[in-house]
Design a protein around this motif. Sequence first.
Motif, PDB file in Angstrom:
ATOM      1  N   ILE A 252      25.336  -8.594  13.326  1.00 23.38           N
ATOM      2  CA  ILE A 252      26.457  -8.493  14.259  1.00 23.38           C
ATOM      3  C   ILE A 252      26.757  -7.007  14.447  1.00 23.38           C
ATOM      4  CG2 ILE A 252      28.851  -9.159  14.721  1.00 23.38           C
ATOM      5  CD1 ILE A 252      28.477 -11.431  12.702  1.00 23.38           C
ATOM      6  N   GLU A 253      26.620  -6.525  15.649  1.00 22.79           N
ATOM      7  CA  GLU A 253      26.835  -5.113  15.930  1.00 22.79           C
ATOM      8  C   GLU A 253      28.334  -4.841  16.081  1.00 22.79           C
ATOM      9  OE1 GLU A 253      25.436  -1.630  19.095  1.00 22.79           O
ATOM     10  OE2 GLU A 253      24.611  -3.660  19.228  1.00 22.79           O
ATOM     11  N   ASN A 254      28.827  -3.868  15.338  1.00 17.44           N
ATOM     12  CA  ASN A 254      30.250  -3.517  15.363  1.00 17.44           C
ATOM     13  C   ASN A 254      31.145  -4.747  15.241  1.00 17.44           C
ATOM     14  OD1 ASN A 254      29.671  -0.742  15.756  1.00 17.44           O
ATOM     15  ND2 ASN A 254      29.435  -1.091  17.971  1.00 17.44           N
ATOM     16  N   PRO A 255      31.048  -5.455  14.135  1.00 15.43           N
ATOM     17  CA  PRO A 255      31.846  -6.679  13.980  1.00 15.43           C
ATOM     18  C   PRO A 255      33.350  -6.383  14.028  1.00 15.43           C
ATOM     19  CG  PRO A 255      30.890  -5.998  11.888  1.00 15.43           C
ATOM     20  CD  PRO A 255      30.256  -5.147  12.931  1.00 15.43           C
ATOM     21  N   VAL A 256      34.072  -7.282  14.676  1.00  9.56           N
ATOM     22  CA  VAL A 256      35.513  -7.121  14.865  1.00  9.56           C
ATOM     23  C   VAL A 256      36.248  -8.262  14.179  1.00  9.56           C
ATOM     24  CG1 VAL A 256      37.389  -7.038  16.561  1.00  9.56           C
ATOM     25  CG2 VAL A 256      35.212  -5.892  17.047  1.00  9.56           C
ATOM     26  N   ASN A 257      37.283  -7.925  13.436  1.00 14.64           N
ATOM     27  CA  ASN A 257      38.113  -8.937  12.796  1.00 14.64           C
ATOM     28  C   ASN A 257      38.812  -9.752  13.886  1.00 14.64           C
ATOM     29  OD1 ASN A 257      40.059 -10.435  11.446  1.00 14.64           O
ATOM     30  ND2 ASN A 257      40.676  -8.774  10.103  1.00 14.64           N
ATOM     31  N   PRO A 258      38.514 -11.056  14.006  1.00 16.60           N
ATOM     32  CA  PRO A 258      39.105 -11.849  15.096  1.00 16.60           C
ATOM     33  C   PRO A 258      40.626 -11.979  14.983  1.00 16.60           C
ATOM     34  CG  PRO A 258      37.939 -13.256  13.530  1.00 16.60           C
ATOM     35  CD  PRO A 258      37.618 -11.852  13.169  1.00 16.60           C
ATOM     36  N   ALA A 259      41.181 -11.766  13.794  1.00 13.94           N
ATOM     37  CA  ALA A 259      42.627 -11.927  13.622  1.00 13.94           C
ATOM     38  C   ALA A 259      43.390 -10.667  14.023  1.00 13.94           C
ATOM     39  CB  ALA A 259      42.944 -12.276  12.174  1.00 13.94           C
TER      40      ALA A 259
END
Length: 899
Positions: A835-842
């Motif tokens: 996952i490229e540059n994963p972002v916290n969904p919360a």
Amino acid sequence: MIFIFNTLYTIIIAPLVQIIDFVFALSQRVFANPSISVLAVSAATSLLCLPLYAIAEHYQQIERDTQKKLKNKIRKIKSAFKSDEQYMMLQAYYRQNHYHPMYALRSTFGLLIQIPFFIAAYSYLSHLEILNGARFLAIADLGAGDALIQFAGMHINLLPILMTAINVIAAVIYTRDFPLRDKIQLFGIAAVFLVLLYNAPAGLVLYWTANNVFSLVKHVLYKIKNPKKTIWILASAIVFLIDLYVLFIHTGELHLRILTICAATFILLLPIIINKIRAVGVKPYDANNCLQLFFINAAALTFLAGLVIPCIVIASSPQEFSFIDSAESPFTFIAYAFFISFGSFFFWPSCIALLFKKKIEPVLAVLFSLLLLYSIINLFVFPGNYGTISNTFQFDTPALLKSGIVFTTVLNLFSIILVTIGFIILIRKNYLQKLIAIFSITLVVIAGLSVPYIVSIQKEYLKLAIQKPKKQSNDDQKNISNINPVFSLSKTNKNVIIIMADRAINGFVKPVFDEYPLLYTQFDGFTLFPNTVSFSAHTVMGVPPIWGGYEYTPIAMNERGNIPLKEKHNEALLMLPILFSNEGFHVTVTDPSWANYSWVPDTTIYKDLKNVNAINTLGHYKNIWLSKNNFSETNLADSQIKENIFWFSLFKMSPPAIRSLIYNEGSYWKTPHNKADELVIDSYSVLDFLSELTTYNADYASALFITNELTHENIFFQYPDYILVKKVTNKGKGAFAESTTYHTNAAFYHRLGEYLDELKKNNVYDNTRIIIVSDHGSNVDAGISGDDFTIRNKRRERYNPVLLVKDFNAHGQLSTEMSFMTNADVPMLATKDIIENPVNPATGKILLSDQKQKGVFITNNDLFIAHRHNKNTFKINDDEWIFVHDNIFDPANWTEVQH
């Protein structure tokens, strides 16, 4: 009916079993010989029963004299009168002589005394594991019948016959001048015991034979002049010889040898101690007041040990005492503690008080008053801080028992002396009535102390009962012959496996692998990160960083003080499943720690996520494993709790100076057992069945997020493969062979190594990334550094979690990487190149791992239960923060800070 029987057993028999267990365990620690320990138990119970036998003999002699006195007149009445007229005349004659026919029961008093002790010895010795295979002279196995005489394929147990012969000889001597009825009674009893014990384990028969020998000696001595003085002199000589042997010849641990001497000498000096207490000043004419004061304080001690202390401990974490084996409610353990306390502090002392009446009532009144005062001081003024305690009442930092003990002991001794002097002054001033009033108020206060804790426990239990999934019955589970797979891996797509091993210790990895080199081959391509730190020593604060990264460290969660902790905790658990499912992975989550802040993980937090399956496996396969492995002998967790809960109350009520002795390295003076803990099997069975729980034909990428608690438990496994067996006969010979924590860690890697072999066999190993991590370590010496540096008596192993990583297509022997890491690096390690540059969904923030570059704040806070913290923030004091950076093995890089 069963409840009534169990209650009576707990009140009457269980306290005697505790005494027997203590004597056996102490003797075993000193002499390491089961047969000597059996004889020690027999000697101790015989000595303790001497006063009871003396009073029994007194009442029996009164009955014999009375019967002899009334015999002729009764015969005349029976010859002169018939029917109702005879009955009326006999009753009148009995009244004239202050006699009642029920008094005839006094002749059976000696037998009645033996019954509870026999039941206690039978229940303890007839199933005692340590006797299996133990020798005594010509007897090869104390755990079975002696079978000393064998012919024509048959065997005869000789020891029960010898026991009966000694019993008969003792009866002949004892009943020389007795009426025929009394002789028949004793010979009948000897015959009954022969039948009862003929096929019993030789250890139990040896105990009863020794009892009969002591009884024979007692009867012989009672026929000579001044029998009590002679018995005391003889007992003194025996105790003196034992003291000499233990002190100057035996080479065991010094403090245990001294404890043995003190215990034997105390029993011997008990009559003198009683006379000294009498001298305090309580007068015989105060008998009623003495009895009242005794009953009040006996009740207060019962409530203190049986209700208040257990309630305080259980209220701190009701979840840990709920739904454990056959005990669903925490009140099962509270009830047990109360009943055994009632038996120990009220029932048996009351029996003694009523038997000896004016001779002992003043002594018991003084003794129990002082005992209550000492217990209150020790419990509330000197409670001690010994770290976190498990639900089996074992500390994670037992070294704290000896921390600052000299200063604490001096203060404790000074306070006890002051209280003793004050009490004696009040007694001598004849303030008995005022003392009764004061202790009555104390009793009410002590009983009332437990009420808020009981209410709290009930509320938490009811919450848990609603969340608790319906359990399969034992019969349902045993009938399952096949295990349905719950994990799927792909041979062509990428797989990611994260295994969170609760409380696994980084420092044990290399010793385990060095001890069993095949593990280096099985863990092909793995990298170990020894220089890893966790953010807490407890799961509730240690787990969120693993699944959510640096936004979910304790300090970061507290900074978001407007959001409930439960919500932030769930965000952390959900982050990786959401990220991987959005990337097309099928995700399986097992046993997510504290999900929805529920002790039993509430997997409904995952129900709306696509391609995410969340299940609880802990304990689900226990009975299947037991059945498949023919493993019927287990040590139920509820039994362990019951065994220790009363001892823990005694521990808290005792002076700090002797608490380490009472704790006895966590065994609380119980005889060691080799049965497997069912809590261990709950987790071990999942690891053992991993291959059967997994399929390898998925046509999609798969992510498995597994939590396992085997490394959190304490039990020995069978060396060298560290498998779970009924009786451990080989613990190994390494530096950590006697460490149960090491054994559970070793068993974890051995079972996991077998699973890794299956992954290779099914061609899914190369395309699978595997991360093994723990939420925290444990306060044990794993040899991670040459120095003994600690943070407030807590070793660095406590904050040194395991971190093992194998990347895709990685091969080679286990390598070591010394970069500074934390377990909050797991999300970045898991998503790397996927996952490229994963972002916290919360939160919408990008996951980063550079927050640790300048160091991290961790906490040594010991509130390990979620609801003990604030609603939105962890209840961490300003002085409970530690700043750690770079090399964790350098003491200079650990700094206690105010935050």
